[in-house]
Design a protein around this motif. Structure first.
Motif, mmCIF file in Angstrom:
data_model
loop_
_atom_site.group_PDB
_atom_site.id
_atom_site.type_symbol
_atom_site.label_atom_id
_atom_site.label_comp_id
_atom_site.label_asym_id
_atom_site.label_seq_id
_atom_site.Cartn_x
_atom_site.Cartn_y
_atom_site.Cartn_z
ATOM 1 N N HIS A 15 -45.078 125.425 70.924
ATOM 2 C CA HIS A 15 -46.113 125.368 71.945
ATOM 3 C C HIS A 15 -47.210 124.371 71.557
ATOM 4 O O HIS A 15 -47.719 123.650 72.412
ATOM 5 N N TRP A 18 -46.023 121.048 72.379
ATOM 6 C CA TRP A 18 -46.058 120.815 73.824
ATOM 7 C C TRP A 18 -47.510 120.578 74.264
ATOM 8 O O TRP A 18 -47.799 119.648 75.008
ATOM 9 N N TYR A 19 -48.423 121.401 73.766
ATOM 10 C CA TYR A 19 -49.816 121.370 74.201
ATOM 11 C C TYR A 19 -50.489 120.036 73.863
ATOM 12 O O TYR A 19 -51.205 119.478 74.693
#
Lengths: 224, 81
Positions: A15, A18-19
């Motif tokens: 994550h 991705w962030y």
């Protein structure tokens, strides 16, 4: 420019990976499941940190046999940009896409803190937007980050200008202070520190952004 | 048939766990301990009727490809009856 983040069972920075490009830098970014035999239409692949397959056997040892890695290898052989961060770096060395190995930290402790890295080469799609000698501050979080390779391989890495970043103050015993390296074709890069955790001002440093921005710039140049 | 595969770090690779165990042993008064290297082994059961030579060949391949990382480790295969 679209990033793809591979999700292995046990990845825990997927994550973050991705962030950072998606939210902090504004690039389209999608997740790729480890069981997928294709990478879709992504332009660069991120292998995130974590503990893929529980780090069973050795860090990265099982992940290298996952279906998606066949696609990642082909993508890299065709010149695609691949970056492995932390556990992703361990997967890249286990699968032979980068030389050497990552051993238990010399002090045996899991180390989680910000470190300073010196940019050793800007002749790469991962660092072209940085300045040679620039200090980048980003966190490390690993128990097995001690870079090892035989002397011949280390000499070769240095002679071919393939050491991307070195630790200013070596935290884990890595040979020749190596924190991140390139493959021969310079389109695959692995590093133990986390640029993905240094892209948001809230995290205390945005020095990691230069890595993703360099990749995007390199891709834009190729796509022209 | 059973097999055992031993995997150990190459002598040139630093083993901080072994070094820590060694200094603990010396600290306990075992002053004759000069060095400790930590390794691991895999106990593997082979299906009945397998050909011994084939088993031996496959175990070598498995040890090289999967059980060890040849960059840092050596292995040794033992067939047990």
């Amino acid at each position: 420019m679209k990033f793809g983040v591979v999700v292995f069972p046990g990845s825990n920075c997927d994550h973050d990976c991705w962030y950072a490009p998606a939210k902090n830098l504004g690039f389209p970014t999608e997740m790729i499941w480890h069981d997928s035999s294709t990478l879709g239409d992504v332009d660069a692949v991120i292998l995130p940190g974590g503990f893929a397959y529980g780090d069973y056997l050795r860090c990265g040892a099982i992940a290298k046999f996952s279906r998606v890695m066949t696609a990642v290898k082909k993508f890299a052989n065709d010149g695609g940009l691949v970056i492995g961060i932390c556990n992703g770096f361990q997967i890249l060395v286990e699968s032979g896409m980068l030389p050497g190995a990552l051993l238990r930290n010399r002090g045996l402790k899991f180390i989680c803190r910000p470190v300073d890295l010196r940019v050793e080469t800007v002749d790469s799609p991962f660092s072209a937007e940085a300045a040679k000698g620039q200090i980048l501050r980003m966190p490390i979080a690993h128990g097995e980050g001690c870079y090892f390779a035989d002397d011949r391989t280390l000499d070769e890495l240095e002679a071919e200008d393939r050491v991307l970043v070195r630790y200013v103050d070596n935290p884990n015993g890595s040979l020749r202070n190596i924190a991140g390296i390139l493959n021969e074709k310079r389109n695959v890069m692995g590093l133990m520190p986390h640029p993905d955790r240094a892209c948001d001002p809230l995290m205390g440093s945005t020095d990691g952004a230069v890595i993703f921005n360099s990749m995007a710039a390199a891709f834009a140049a190729i796509a022209k | 048939m059973k097999a055992r595969v031993y995997v150990s770090l190459k002598p040139t690779v630093l083993d901080p766990q072994g070094a820590t165990i060694k200094s603990a042993l010396v600290g306990l008064g075992h002053s004759m301990i000069a060095d400790v290297r930590q390794g691991k082994y895999f106990d593997i059961a082979i299906a009945d009727g397998a050909d011994r030579e084939q088993v031996s060949k496959e175990l070598e391949a498995i040890s090289l490809d999967v059980l060890s990382n040849p960059v840092i480790e050596n292995f040794q295969v033992e067939l047990l009856d």
